[in-house]
Design a protein around this motif. Structure first.
Motif: not given
Length: 245
Positions: A103-122, A162-169
């Motif tokens: 969760k922390i890793s995904l939300n850090t990635q989303r913040t870097h991409q200009g997206l809102e962090p996900l709440d727990e249900p999302s 990998m499936a959660l973060f959907q990386p470019i490479l």
């Protein structure tokens, strides 16, 4: 620009020993590259250099990721820009729940991409989708990060990331080692479903069995720190029969 990764005349050493010696490689969007070679040829060294491991020093050459020098970026910055590595030997982190790390890793990635962090249900909805895609067992939500995981479970947890973060490479360093046939099929299915015309994969492997599930566009043979031969999937089949020598 179609080139996601460009490696130019790369030489790398560790503990005073030169491992990579003038390696060149270009990976374009939509491509899957397999890197094979005997033990000690530099396969895992290449993966660790791409990830930014501090024990390896680049003595010559350059690496460009999405048109930017990769060597100027920290490991965290490389992840945020879309580079993911599945480690050959993932580390155990006691006291950190796997789901919290994700969760922390995904939300850090989303913040870097200009997206809102996900709440727990999302977040849990995203995690469930990634677990289905990667065939990860439900227990991975509750367990601590790789603690007490078998070798195969650690590899499955890397594919979940990998499936959660959907990386470019995505760089998969011997992800198939320690996996049974069913698990290798799950890895292959996940990569096939994740592959798009906008991302790419580098598969580092000794064995044809993973490449049976993931048909690469290019197979490269690495020996003594250089790519000495490049071909298509038929090259991997030939290596399976004749060996590297």
């Amino acid at each position: 620009m179609d080139n996601l990764l460009t490696i130019e005349d790369l030489s790398v050493e560790t503990d005073g020993q030169e491992i990579l010696q003038g390696l060149c490689l270009t990976v374009k969007k939509g491509e899957i590259h397999a890197i094979m070679g005997p033990n000690g040829s530099g396969k895992s060294t290449l993966a660790k250099v791409l990830a930014g491991h501090p024990s390896y020093q680049v003595t010559k050459g350059a690496i460009f990721f999405r048109g930017e020098s990769l060597l100027n970026l920290t490991p965290e910055e490389r992840f945020l820009k879309g580079l993911f590595m599945s480690f050959q030997y993932p580390v155990e982190v006691s006291g950190v729940a796997n789901s919290l790390f994700l969760k922390i890793s995904l939300n850090t990635q989303r913040t870097h991409q200009g997206l809102e962090p996900l709440d727990e249900p999302s977040f849990l909805a995203h995690l469930d989708q990634a677990m289905t895609l990667s065939a990860a067992p439900p227990s991975f939500k509750e367990r601590h990060l790789n603690q007490g995981f078998s070798g195969g479970e650690k590899k499955k947890n890397e594919i979940l990331q990998m499936a959660l973060f959907q990386p470019i490479l995505s760089v998969l360093d011997e992800t198939d080692s320690g996996l049974d046939i069913d698990a290798i099929r799950s890895v292959g299915q996940a990569v096939r479903q994740m592959r798009k015309e906008t991302n790419a994969f580098i598969l580092i492997t000794h064995y044809q069995r993973l490449l049976n599930e993931i048909q690469p566009h290019f197979v490269h043979v690495l020996d003594r720190g250089k790519i000495v031969q490049t071909g298509g999937p038929e090259l991997a089949l030939a290596l399976e029969q004749t060996g590297y020598r």
